[in-house]
Design a protein around this motif. Sequence first.
Motif, PDB file in Angstrom:
ATOM      1  N   ARG A   1      33.156  31.317  40.148  1.00  0.00           N
ATOM      2  CA  ARG A   1      31.915  31.415  39.616  1.00  0.00           C
ATOM      3  C   ARG A   1      31.818  31.076  38.362  1.00  0.00           C
ATOM      4  O   ARG A   1      30.706  30.387  37.912  1.00  0.00           O
ATOM      5  CB  ARG A   1      31.517  33.035  39.679  1.00  0.00           C
ATOM      6  N   ARG A   2      32.938  31.100  37.382  1.00  0.00           N
ATOM      7  CA  ARG A   2      32.869  30.681  36.072  1.00  0.00           C
ATOM      8  C   ARG A   2      33.498  29.343  35.942  1.00  0.00           C
ATOM      9  O   ARG A   2      33.587  28.582  34.624  1.00  0.00           O
ATOM     10  CB  ARG A   2      33.705  31.472  35.254  1.00  0.00           C
ATOM     11  N   GLY A   3      33.975  28.451  37.000  1.00  0.00           N
ATOM     12  CA  GLY A   3      34.201  27.579  37.042  1.00  0.00           C
ATOM     13  C   GLY A   3      35.310  26.883  36.135  1.00  0.00           C
ATOM     14  O   GLY A   3      35.642  25.927  35.423  1.00  0.00           O
ATOM     15  N   ARG A   4      36.610  27.851  36.363  1.00  0.00           N
ATOM     16  CA  ARG A   4      37.727  27.838  35.534  1.00  0.00           C
ATOM     17  C   ARG A   4      38.793  28.125  36.438  1.00  0.00           C
ATOM     18  O   ARG A   4      38.786  28.697  37.440  1.00  0.00           O
ATOM     19  CB  ARG A   4      37.674  28.562  34.081  1.00  0.00           C
ATOM     20  N   THR A   5      40.028  27.829  35.929  1.00  0.00           N
ATOM     21  CA  THR A   5      41.045  28.060  36.661  1.00  0.00           C
ATOM     22  C   THR A   5      41.414  29.645  36.653  1.00  0.00           C
ATOM     23  O   THR A   5      41.324  30.269  35.806  1.00  0.00           O
ATOM     24  CB  THR A   5      42.453  27.348  36.018  1.00  0.00           C
ATOM     25  N   ALA A   6      41.828  30.156  37.922  1.00  0.00           N
ATOM     26  CA  ALA A   6      42.396  31.353  38.106  1.00  0.00           C
ATOM     27  C   ALA A   6      43.498  31.526  37.183  1.00  0.00           C
ATOM     28  O   ALA A   6      44.520  30.792  37.295  1.00  0.00           O
ATOM     29  CB  ALA A   6      42.428  31.677  39.480  1.00  0.00           C
ATOM     30  N   CYS A   7      43.369  32.961  36.582  1.00  0.00           N
ATOM     31  CA  CYS A   7      44.744  32.921  35.681  1.00  0.00           C
ATOM     32  C   CYS A   7      45.870  33.229  36.286  1.00  0.00           C
ATOM     33  O   CYS A   7      46.786  33.444  35.506  1.00  0.00           O
ATOM     34  CB  CYS A   7      44.222  34.085  34.611  1.00  0.00           C
ATOM     35  N   TRP A   8      45.833  33.605  37.677  1.00  0.00           N
ATOM     36  CA  TRP A   8      47.515  33.828  38.256  1.00  0.00           C
ATOM     37  C   TRP A   8      47.384  32.907  39.339  1.00  0.00           C
ATOM     38  O   TRP A   8      46.463  32.801  40.302  1.00  0.00           O
ATOM     39  CB  TRP A   8      47.573  35.427  38.467  1.00  0.00           C
ATOM     40  N   PRO A   9      48.314  32.068  39.647  1.00  0.00           N
ATOM     41  CA  PRO A   9      48.486  31.168  41.026  1.00  0.00           C
ATOM     42  C   PRO A   9      48.182  31.896  42.254  1.00  0.00           C
ATOM     43  O   PRO A   9      48.528  33.098  42.389  1.00  0.00           O
ATOM     44  CB  PRO A   9      49.696  30.921  40.812  1.00  0.00           C
TER      45      PRO A   9
ATOM     46  N   LEU B   1      40.557  35.931  31.415  1.00  0.00           N
ATOM     47  CA  LEU B   1      39.857  36.114  32.643  1.00  0.00           C
ATOM     48  C   LEU B   1      39.546  37.699  32.813  1.00  0.00           C
ATOM     49  O   LEU B   1      40.292  38.503  32.757  1.00  0.00           O
ATOM     50  CB  LEU B   1      40.564  35.678  33.821  1.00  0.00           C
ATOM     51  N   VAL B   2      38.024  37.757  32.939  1.00  0.00           N
ATOM     52  CA  VAL B   2      37.609  39.335  33.072  1.00  0.00           C
ATOM     53  C   VAL B   2      38.028  39.669  34.393  1.00  0.00           C
ATOM     54  O   VAL B   2      37.760  38.898  35.428  1.00  0.00           O
ATOM     55  CB  VAL B   2      36.225  39.429  33.147  1.00  0.00           C
ATOM     56  N   ILE B   3      38.785  40.714  34.790  1.00  0.00           N
ATOM     57  CA  ILE B   3      39.246  41.186  35.940  1.00  0.00           C
ATOM     58  C   ILE B   3      38.414  42.377  36.637  1.00  0.00           C
ATOM     59  O   ILE B   3      37.843  43.325  36.002  1.00  0.00           O
ATOM     60  CB  ILE B   3      40.698  41.808  35.757  1.00  0.00           C
ATOM     61  N   GLU B   4      38.131  41.982  37.963  1.00  0.00           N
ATOM     62  CA  GLU B   4      37.487  43.239  38.681  1.00  0.00           C
ATOM     63  C   GLU B   4      38.044  44.235  38.986  1.00  0.00           C
ATOM     64  O   GLU B   4      39.320  44.254  38.700  1.00  0.00           O
ATOM     65  CB  GLU B   4      36.881  42.585  39.900  1.00  0.00           C
ATOM     66  N   ASN B   5      37.385  45.413  38.623  1.00  0.00           N
ATOM     67  CA  ASN B   5      37.922  46.787  38.783  1.00  0.00           C
ATOM     68  C   ASN B   5      38.373  47.169  40.252  1.00  0.00           C
ATOM     69  O   ASN B   5      37.746  48.176  40.750  1.00  0.00           O
ATOM     70  CB  ASN B   5      37.057  47.832  38.076  1.00  0.00           C
ATOM     71  N   GLY B   6      39.518  46.546  40.669  1.00  0.00           N
ATOM     72  CA  GLY B   6      39.646  46.579  42.176  1.00  0.00           C
ATOM     73  C   GLY B   6      41.652  46.655  42.124  1.00  0.00           C
ATOM     74  O   GLY B   6      41.975  46.094  41.169  1.00  0.00           O
ATOM     75  N   VAL B   7      41.988  47.154  43.174  1.00  0.00           N
ATOM     76  CA  VAL B   7      43.443  47.209  43.359  1.00  0.00           C
ATOM     77  C   VAL B   7      44.026  45.767  43.249  1.00  0.00           C
ATOM     78  O   VAL B   7      45.114  45.607  42.531  1.00  0.00           O
ATOM     79  CB  VAL B   7      43.864  48.306  44.303  1.00  0.00           C
ATOM     80  N   THR B   8      43.541  44.969  44.255  1.00  0.00           N
ATOM     81  CA  THR B   8      44.174  43.690  44.394  1.00  0.00           C
ATOM     82  C   THR B   8      44.270  42.652  43.153  1.00  0.00           C
ATOM     83  O   THR B   8      45.124  42.185  42.820  1.00  0.00           O
ATOM     84  CB  THR B   8      43.530  43.102  45.797  1.00  0.00           C
ATOM     85  N   PRO B   9      42.995  42.750  42.689  1.00  0.00           N
ATOM     86  CA  PRO B   9      42.933  41.998  41.321  1.00  0.00           C
ATOM     87  C   PRO B   9      43.954  42.533  40.077  1.00  0.00           C
ATOM     88  O   PRO B   9      44.439  41.792  39.388  1.00  0.00           O
ATOM     89  CB  PRO B   9      41.493  41.936  40.839  1.00  0.00           C
ATOM     90  N   ILE B  10      43.685  43.787  40.112  1.00  0.00           N
ATOM     91  CA  ILE B  10      44.481  44.394  38.969  1.00  0.00           C
ATOM     92  C   ILE B  10      46.029  44.180  39.123  1.00  0.00           C
ATOM     93  O   ILE B  10      46.750  43.853  38.180  1.00  0.00           O
ATOM     94  CB  ILE B  10      44.297  45.880  38.994  1.00  0.00           C
ATOM     95  N   VAL B  11      46.650  44.577  40.506  1.00  0.00           N
ATOM     96  CA  VAL B  11      47.900  44.254  40.642  1.00  0.00           C
ATOM     97  C   VAL B  11      48.477  42.812  40.539  1.00  0.00           C
ATOM     98  O   VAL B  11      49.401  42.481  39.946  1.00  0.00           O
ATOM     99  CB  VAL B  11      48.257  44.667  42.300  1.00  0.00           C
ATOM    100  N   GLY B  12      47.484  41.809  41.138  1.00  0.00           N
ATOM    101  CA  GLY B  12      47.665  40.423  40.863  1.00  0.00           C
ATOM    102  C   GLY B  12      48.086  39.997  39.393  1.00  0.00           C
ATOM    103  O   GLY B  12      49.046  39.243  38.984  1.00  0.00           O
ATOM    104  N   ARG B  13      46.944  40.536  38.725  1.00  0.00           N
ATOM    105  CA  ARG B  13      47.035  40.107  37.517  1.00  0.00           C
ATOM    106  C   ARG B  13      48.315  40.726  36.685  1.00  0.00           C
ATOM    107  O   ARG B  13      48.721  39.905  35.698  1.00  0.00           O
ATOM    108  CB  ARG B  13      45.810  40.558  36.366  1.00  0.00           C
ATOM    109  N   SER B  14      48.763  41.841  37.136  1.00  0.00           N
ATOM    110  CA  SER B  14      49.905  42.292  36.493  1.00  0.00           C
ATOM    111  C   SER B  14      51.216  41.527  36.810  1.00  0.00           C
ATOM    112  O   SER B  14      52.024  41.372  35.962  1.00  0.00           O
ATOM    113  CB  SER B  14      50.190  43.866  36.936  1.00  0.00           C
TER     114      SER B  14
END
Length: 409
Positions: free
Chosen positions: A15-23, A322-335
């Motif tokens: 949505r922000r037109g940028r690279t996801a911060c985790w592959p 990258l602002v992370i959604e408040n959900g388990v999957t994005p939080i675990v992935g970002r970590s």
Amino acid sequence: MKKLRRGVLAFHARRRGRTACWPAFQKLTAAAGLALLVAGCASSLARLPVPEPLVDQAAVPEFKDIRFWGDAPPGDVDRIASSAGKDRQRYVMGHAQHGQRFLAISGGGSDGAFGAGLLVGWSASGTRPEFDVVTGVSTGALIAPFAFLGPLHDPALEALYTQYSTAELLKPKVISGLLGGAAIADNRPFEALIAHYVTAEIMASVAREHHKGRRLLVGTTNMDAQRSVIWDLGAIASSGRPDALPLFRRVLIASASIPGAFPPIRIQVRAKGGRYDEMHLDGGITSQVFFLPSKGDGEQTPAAADDELYVIRNGQIGPEYLVIENGVTPIVGRSISTLVKSQANSELFSLYSRAQRYQITFHLAYIPSSFDVVSKETFDLTYMNALFKLGYGLARDGYPWSGRPPGFQ
């Protein structure tokens, strides 16, 4: 298949037109980890693991000196270095001599398209050298044999990273994985791909170079021992055994097997007359990139004035906001992605310090922060082709190798 291809964070990034911060491959790992937590009561697959007292004695039957612990003391490194040095000295007599050239290729999943493009573009520039030692981990392990054998194998390297999507590499089996399986995807398509490109001819070529004193080393993770294992693929290729090619391939597959997504690779071993199996997975679990200079870590002889270490980091190095959604999957992935990046950066600093200690010139390549194409699935062809093109163009035009890791003090 959509469960494997998309996640909340990827959508948020697009949505922000940028690279996801985790592959994307790390998203799959996060999803697999969550699935395995849910299935914690599922039955495990039958095994014959190596008893802990015999771990150091376990060896692949009929093969000799083909592997050692990645965290071993200098003895193992010195042994392989001594053998390589003697072979190399015999070969270089009558040939133009130069300092030793080392290449270390990191993990990074589909980001390996950058390293592949860089090597092919380097060939196009006419300045790519022959390397005395090539090391690879995870996706870097898949690149390593072709980088080791040189520009004639660039077409295969390009095809691997520009022609195969998620659907052609992974066959989802989430339900069976949750009900006691070892992974949420079937890796048979991936195994078939490796068998297609890693042929008996490729292995024979590796064996010929091994006899010249060159070394091809890749890393896996022994999950029971929680330790890195370094495999000498040239020694496997040179063994003359009929089972050498299957083992050669299995080591490569193990090094690139994402935990939870790909099933672990069983390696049959023998210890004190008993037969057991080891469980090997992604080498990046224990090390994102490694370098074993031919001098070991013990008493050092002076390095040649033009010894050089080239490191290809298949990923970005700096922080990516990258602002992370408040959900388990994005939080675990970002970590997970933050942990992997921190580990990789620490290892780059370690490699640089080691190169300085050995008086080896250090060169580093990595994905620039300006690259902003978004990966929409685990192996996104649009993303990988863009990344391959980026690496190719940078190297063809003369890559500006960094003389030290960014931020190194």
